[in-house]
Write a protein that holds these residues in place. Structure first.
Motif, PDB file in Angstrom:
ATOM      1  N   TRP A 125       1.325  11.617   4.589  1.00  0.00           N
ATOM      2  CA  TRP A 125       0.256  11.583   3.591  1.00  0.00           C
ATOM      3  C   TRP A 125      -0.326  10.189   3.380  1.00  0.00           C
ATOM      4  O   TRP A 125      -1.523  10.035   3.134  1.00  0.00           O
ATOM      5  CB  TRP A 125       0.755  12.139   2.257  1.00  0.00           C
ATOM      6  CG  TRP A 125       1.892  11.363   1.636  1.00  0.00           C
ATOM      7  CD1 TRP A 125       3.224  11.539   1.861  1.00  0.00           C
ATOM      8  CD2 TRP A 125       1.779  10.289   0.693  1.00  0.00           C
ATOM      9  NE1 TRP A 125       3.958  10.651   1.120  1.00  0.00           N
ATOM     10  CE2 TRP A 125       3.096   9.875   0.392  1.00  0.00           C
ATOM     11  CE3 TRP A 125       0.710   9.649   0.084  1.00  0.00           C
ATOM     12  CZ2 TRP A 125       3.375   8.836  -0.500  1.00  0.00           C
ATOM     13  CZ3 TRP A 125       0.977   8.616  -0.811  1.00  0.00           C
ATOM     14  CH2 TRP A 125       2.292   8.214  -1.096  1.00  0.00           C
ATOM     15  N   GLU A 126       0.511   9.162   3.522  1.00  0.00           N
ATOM     16  CA  GLU A 126       0.034   7.798   3.271  1.00  0.00           C
ATOM     17  C   GLU A 126      -1.028   7.360   4.277  1.00  0.00           C
ATOM     18  O   GLU A 126      -1.860   6.506   3.973  1.00  0.00           O
ATOM     19  CB  GLU A 126       1.203   6.821   3.271  1.00  0.00           C
ATOM     20  CG  GLU A 126       2.121   6.984   2.060  1.00  0.00           C
ATOM     21  CD  GLU A 126       3.258   5.984   2.068  1.00  0.00           C
ATOM     22  OE1 GLU A 126       3.147   4.945   1.386  1.00  0.00           O
ATOM     23  OE2 GLU A 126       4.262   6.236   2.767  1.00  0.00           O
ATOM     24  N   THR A 127      -0.994   7.944   5.468  1.00  0.00           N
ATOM     25  CA  THR A 127      -1.990   7.589   6.484  1.00  0.00           C
ATOM     26  C   THR A 127      -3.286   8.363   6.292  1.00  0.00           C
ATOM     27  O   THR A 127      -4.292   8.050   6.935  1.00  0.00           O
ATOM     28  CB  THR A 127      -1.443   7.857   7.896  1.00  0.00           C
ATOM     29  OG1 THR A 127      -1.280   9.273   8.082  1.00  0.00           O
ATOM     30  CG2 THR A 127      -0.105   7.158   8.103  1.00  0.00           C
ATOM     31  N   GLN A 128      -3.271   9.374   5.429  1.00  0.00           N
ATOM     32  CA  GLN A 128      -4.433  10.236   5.270  1.00  0.00           C
ATOM     33  C   GLN A 128      -5.263   9.914   4.028  1.00  0.00           C
ATOM     34  O   GLN A 128      -6.360  10.446   3.872  1.00  0.00           O
ATOM     35  CB  GLN A 128      -3.991  11.699   5.189  1.00  0.00           C
ATOM     36  CG  GLN A 128      -3.281  12.201   6.432  1.00  0.00           C
ATOM     37  CD  GLN A 128      -2.979  13.693   6.318  1.00  0.00           C
ATOM     38  OE1 GLN A 128      -3.865  14.498   6.029  1.00  0.00           O
ATOM     39  NE2 GLN A 128      -1.722  14.065   6.537  1.00  0.00           N
ATOM     40  N   ILE A 129      -4.756   9.078   3.151  1.00  0.00           N
ATOM     41  CA  ILE A 129      -5.465   8.826   1.896  1.00  0.00           C
ATOM     42  C   ILE A 129      -6.045   7.412   1.895  1.00  0.00           C
ATOM     43  O   ILE A 129      -5.593   6.530   2.624  1.00  0.00           O
ATOM     44  CB  ILE A 129      -4.542   9.003   0.677  1.00  0.00           C
ATOM     45  CG1 ILE A 129      -3.440   7.939   0.676  1.00  0.00           C
ATOM     46  CG2 ILE A 129      -3.950  10.406   0.660  1.00  0.00           C
ATOM     47  CD1 ILE A 129      -2.603   7.927  -0.596  1.00  0.00           C
ATOM     48  N   SER A 130      -7.066   7.232   1.081  1.00  0.00           N
ATOM     49  CA  SER A 130      -7.672   5.906   0.910  1.00  0.00           C
ATOM     50  C   SER A 130      -8.190   5.796  -0.510  1.00  0.00           C
ATOM     51  O   SER A 130      -8.462   6.796  -1.180  1.00  0.00           O
ATOM     52  CB  SER A 130      -8.807   5.688   1.910  1.00  0.00           C
ATOM     53  OG  SER A 130      -9.827   6.661   1.727  1.00  0.00           O
ATOM     54  N   CYS A 131      -8.336   4.564  -0.963  1.00  0.00           N
ATOM     55  CA  CYS A 131      -8.777   4.293  -2.332  1.00  0.00           C
ATOM     56  C   CYS A 131     -10.309   4.349  -2.382  1.00  0.00           C
ATOM     57  O   CYS A 131     -10.983   3.611  -1.664  1.00  0.00           O
ATOM     58  CB  CYS A 131      -8.260   2.924  -2.767  1.00  0.00           C
ATOM     59  SG  CYS A 131      -8.422   2.591  -4.528  1.00  0.00           S
ATOM     60  N   SER A 132     -10.836   5.202  -3.226  1.00  0.00           N
ATOM     61  CA  SER A 132     -12.288   5.356  -3.340  1.00  0.00           C
ATOM     62  C   SER A 132     -12.891   4.142  -4.053  1.00  0.00           C
ATOM     63  O   SER A 132     -12.193   3.386  -4.734  1.00  0.00           O
ATOM     64  CB  SER A 132     -12.608   6.624  -4.130  1.00  0.00           C
ATOM     65  OG  SER A 132     -12.257   6.446  -5.497  1.00  0.00           O
ATOM     66  N   PRO A 133     -14.208   3.940  -3.945  1.00  0.00           N
ATOM     67  CA  PRO A 133     -14.844   2.791  -4.606  1.00  0.00           C
ATOM     68  C   PRO A 133     -14.622   2.754  -6.118  1.00  0.00           C
ATOM     69  O   PRO A 133     -14.317   1.694  -6.670  1.00  0.00           O
ATOM     70  CB  PRO A 133     -16.328   2.974  -4.261  1.00  0.00           C
ATOM     71  CG  PRO A 133     -16.310   3.711  -2.952  1.00  0.00           C
ATOM     72  CD  PRO A 133     -15.147   4.653  -3.044  1.00  0.00           C
ATOM     73  N   ALA A 134     -14.776   3.891  -6.790  1.00  0.00           N
ATOM     74  CA  ALA A 134     -14.581   3.915  -8.246  1.00  0.00           C
ATOM     75  C   ALA A 134     -13.135   3.601  -8.599  1.00  0.00           C
ATOM     76  O   ALA A 134     -12.861   2.859  -9.549  1.00  0.00           O
ATOM     77  CB  ALA A 134     -14.988   5.272  -8.813  1.00  0.00           C
ATOM     78  N   THR A 135     -12.210   4.151  -7.839  1.00  0.00           N
ATOM     79  CA  THR A 135     -10.798   3.880  -8.095  1.00  0.00           C
ATOM     80  C   THR A 135     -10.466   2.428  -7.806  1.00  0.00           C
ATOM     81  O   THR A 135      -9.673   1.805  -8.528  1.00  0.00           O
ATOM     82  CB  THR A 135      -9.913   4.805  -7.245  1.00  0.00           C
ATOM     83  OG1 THR A 135     -10.294   6.167  -7.469  1.00  0.00           O
ATOM     84  CG2 THR A 135      -8.449   4.634  -7.599  1.00  0.00           C
ATOM     85  N   GLU A 136     -11.080   1.863  -6.790  1.00  0.00           N
ATOM     86  CA  GLU A 136     -10.838   0.464  -6.442  1.00  0.00           C
ATOM     87  C   GLU A 136     -11.269  -0.465  -7.573  1.00  0.00           C
ATOM     88  O   GLU A 136     -10.584  -1.447  -7.882  1.00  0.00           O
ATOM     89  CB  GLU A 136     -11.579   0.104  -5.152  1.00  0.00           C
ATOM     90  CG  GLU A 136     -11.367  -1.336  -4.700  1.00  0.00           C
ATOM     91  CD  GLU A 136      -9.910  -1.674  -4.451  1.00  0.00           C
ATOM     92  OE1 GLU A 136      -9.491  -2.772  -4.861  1.00  0.00           O
ATOM     93  OE2 GLU A 136      -9.192  -0.833  -3.871  1.00  0.00           O
ATOM     94  N   ARG A 137     -12.366  -0.152  -8.234  1.00  0.00           N
ATOM     95  CA  ARG A 137     -12.811  -0.969  -9.369  1.00  0.00           C
ATOM     96  C   ARG A 137     -11.809  -0.875 -10.521  1.00  0.00           C
ATOM     97  O   ARG A 137     -11.502  -1.876 -11.185  1.00  0.00           O
ATOM     98  CB  ARG A 137     -14.208  -0.519  -9.827  1.00  0.00           C
ATOM     99  CG  ARG A 137     -15.313  -0.873  -8.835  1.00  0.00           C
ATOM    100  CD  ARG A 137     -16.687  -0.632  -9.435  1.00  0.00           C
ATOM    101  NE  ARG A 137     -16.984   0.783  -9.629  1.00  0.00           N
ATOM    102  CZ  ARG A 137     -17.523   1.567  -8.699  1.00  0.00           C
ATOM    103  NH1 ARG A 137     -17.789   1.082  -7.496  1.00  0.00           N
ATOM    104  NH2 ARG A 137     -17.783   2.835  -8.962  1.00  0.00           N
ATOM    105  N   TYR A 138     -11.306   0.314 -10.743  1.00  0.00           N
ATOM    106  CA  TYR A 138     -10.289   0.555 -11.777  1.00  0.00           C
ATOM    107  C   TYR A 138      -9.032  -0.247 -11.458  1.00  0.00           C
ATOM    108  O   TYR A 138      -8.499  -0.984 -12.310  1.00  0.00           O
ATOM    109  CB  TYR A 138     -10.002   2.056 -11.800  1.00  0.00           C
ATOM    110  CG  TYR A 138      -9.258   2.606 -12.987  1.00  0.00           C
ATOM    111  CD1 TYR A 138      -8.730   1.801 -13.991  1.00  0.00           C
ATOM    112  CD2 TYR A 138      -9.082   3.990 -13.096  1.00  0.00           C
ATOM    113  CE1 TYR A 138      -8.060   2.349 -15.073  1.00  0.00           C
ATOM    114  CE2 TYR A 138      -8.411   4.544 -14.170  1.00  0.00           C
ATOM    115  CZ  TYR A 138      -7.910   3.719 -15.154  1.00  0.00           C
ATOM    116  OH  TYR A 138      -7.233   4.276 -16.221  1.00  0.00           O
ATOM    117  N   VAL A 139      -8.557  -0.142 -10.233  1.00  0.00           N
ATOM    118  CA  VAL A 139      -7.347  -0.822  -9.791  1.00  0.00           C
ATOM    119  C   VAL A 139      -7.512  -2.342  -9.883  1.00  0.00           C
ATOM    120  O   VAL A 139      -6.595  -3.058 -10.328  1.00  0.00           O
ATOM    121  CB  VAL A 139      -6.999  -0.396  -8.346  1.00  0.00           C
ATOM    122  CG1 VAL A 139      -5.964  -1.333  -7.725  1.00  0.00           C
ATOM    123  CG2 VAL A 139      -6.487   1.043  -8.339  1.00  0.00           C
TER     124      VAL A 139
END
Length: 318
Positions: A125-139
């Motif tokens: 699963w870790e290879t299949q997911i990525s941080c979206s732009p909105a989530t990246e701003r939150y993070v």
């Protein structure tokens, strides 16, 4: 002298502390301004919380209309958010302005989300997911305050954890029914707080710990402003998910039936009972209600209504 006292003294107002607030005279009327952080957060985030509840993604969730792909992407966003938040909380666990709120065994969600993502995506699963732009701003914001102003982590912990504990079990049931997930909890570990046996008592403890933090009024106001910002970050993520949803095929599972899809049997329509009530058919209402609740769709609708009421009320009971 606190900021409130200084302001009131400058304006010629009399003040007194008591009951978690500052009392002062203005125009012959005694006014109580709450200074407990928990009360300030509840009052200060009320408007933005209502806005968050009315985003399309949240409304669809509460109605039991859950696209599985969007649910998975929502979990991905939560995973990155909690990974960042819990990393910064761990870094600042001994900070005097956060340490009393350090409850890793009771609250941490990162590992629970990892189990859910493994269920949905498989072992890789870790290879299949990525941080979206909105989530990246939150993070990025969470990491920024963790390094530069750790007291503001209180706002993010309050916004996420207390929200997750309020009505979370009901939302878990809505998702389980709507997506036909296993009753044993696979895919829904995020909503299960095994380290908390009484959510209401724990939330009371958490509120009391927040109120005991040694913060001046100016700092408390900064925490409230950060909590509003946290809600806005969440709404950005919801909006991003709604946009993704426009590109997906309609895979809503076991949602409430559309009126035109009743195959001629009006007794299956949840709105029929309301119409019968208007015409005074009480016996018919009972029969129709029983009929609706026996169907899976009716059960999802009922659960969704309960979730909506619980989600709306729980924040104001925190």
């Amino acid at each position: 002298m606190s900021a409130i006292k200084a302001e009131d003294a400058a304006n010629g107002k009399s003040t007194a502390n008591g009951g978690g607030g500052a009392m002062y005279e203005e125009g012959g009327v005694t006014v109580l301004r709450p200074t407990d952080l928990s009360e300030m957060l509840a009052a200060g985030t009320k408007e933005v919380h209502e806005k968050a509840e009315n985003t399309q993604f949240v409304k669809d969730f509460l109605r039991g209309r859950i696209r599985k792909e969007l649910f998975k992407l929502g979990h991905v966003a939560l995973y990155f958010t909690y990974a960042a938040m819990e990393e910064e909380i761990e870094r600042n666990k001994d900070h005097p302005q956060f340490a009393p709120l350090y409850f890793p065994n009771e609250l941490n969600r990162r590992d629970a989300l990892a189990r859910d993502l493994e269920y949905f995506y498989g072992e890789d699963w870790e290879t299949q997911i990525s941080c979206s732009p909105a989530t990246e701003r939150y993070v990025s914001r969470i990491h920024e305050i963790g390094r530069e102003d750790p007291v503001l982590l209180v706002a993010h912990a309050y916004t996420r954890y207390m929200g997750d504990l309020s009505g979370g079990q009901v939302l878990r049931k809505v998702a389980q029914r709507a997506m036909k997930l296993p009753s044993t909890g696979e895919g829904l570990n995020f909503y299960q707080f095994d380290g908390i046996h009484n959510a209401k008592a724990f939330k009371q403890l958490y509120r009391s710990r927040m109120n005991e933090l040694e913060l001046d009024v100016t700092t408390k106001e900064k925490v409230v402003e950060e909590a509003i910002r946290a809600f806005n970050f969440n709404m950005e993520v919801f909006g991003e998910l709604a946009e993704v949803g426009k590109t997906l095929q309609d895979d809503v599972l076991d949602s409430a039936p559309v009126h035109g899809e009743m195959q001629g049997d009006i007794s299956q329509c949840p709105y029929y009972a309301a119409k019968a009530a208007a015409s005074g058919g009480s016996a018919c209402i009972f029969q129709m209600a029983v009929s609706v609740l026996k169907s899976p769709s009716g059960q999802v609708l009922l659960a969704a209504w309960i979730a909506a009421l619980a989600g709306f009320a729980a924040w104001y009971l925190m």
